[in-house]
Scaffold this motif. Sequence first.
Motif, short mmCIF file in Angstrom:
data_model
loop_
_atom_site.label_atom_id
_atom_site.label_comp_id
_atom_site.label_asym_id
_atom_site.label_seq_id
_atom_site.Cartn_x
_atom_site.Cartn_y
_atom_site.Cartn_z
N SER A 78 0.83 -1.21 0.00
CA SER A 78 0.00 0.00 0.00
C SER A 78 0.86 1.26 0.00
N ILE A 79 2.08 1.18 0.50
CA ILE A 79 2.98 2.33 0.47
C ILE A 79 3.32 2.68 -0.98
N VAL A 80 3.58 1.67 -1.81
CA VAL A 80 3.89 1.91 -3.22
C VAL A 80 2.66 2.47 -3.94
N ILE A 81 1.49 1.92 -3.66
CA ILE A 81 0.27 2.42 -4.29
C ILE A 81 0.03 3.88 -3.92
N TRP A 82 0.22 4.23 -2.65
CA TRP A 82 0.06 5.63 -2.23
C TRP A 82 1.14 6.51 -2.83
N GLY A 83 2.34 5.95 -3.05
CA GLY A 83 3.39 6.71 -3.74
C GLY A 83 2.98 7.05 -5.16
N PHE A 84 2.40 6.08 -5.88
CA PHE A 84 1.90 6.35 -7.23
C PHE A 84 0.76 7.35 -7.22
N ARG A 85 -0.13 7.24 -6.26
CA ARG A 85 -1.23 8.21 -6.17
C ARG A 85 -0.71 9.62 -5.92
N TRP A 86 0.27 9.75 -5.05
CA TRP A 86 0.87 11.06 -4.76
C TRP A 86 1.54 11.62 -6.00
#
Length: 126
Positions: free
Chosen positions: A83-91
């Motif tokens: 989820s950290i990587v997914i939130w990184g892509f969202r950011w």
Amino acid sequence: MDSILDYLSLFGLATSAFVLVTGCANMVLMAVLWVLYLSLVNVGQIWYSFGWESQLLETGFLGIFLCPLWTLSRLPQHTPPSSIVIWGFRWLIFRIMLGAGLIKIRGDRCWRELTCMDYHYEKNFL
């Protein structure tokens, strides 16, 4: 120096073509591709000083963490990405969209008045 840059580019092209054709990658291979592109961006200086270069580097860095560590296989279907990587892509997407909007609003009066898209659609569809 030119021949070294040519070899780095060819090695990166061959490696990325392998990943594209086979669909198989791991963290090590993706990190190698990222380091190759980072070295070309640093050597290129003014020729690689556009905003999308840093965005491509950031996207590639986040993409490293979507792959398995050592095994050279496709992305596992049963294991969701962190989820950290997914939130990184969202950011990253949020910053790209916000930055593109701010540049447009700063640049022309029709963007500030929110009428540019009206003209675009009127011209293209009528």
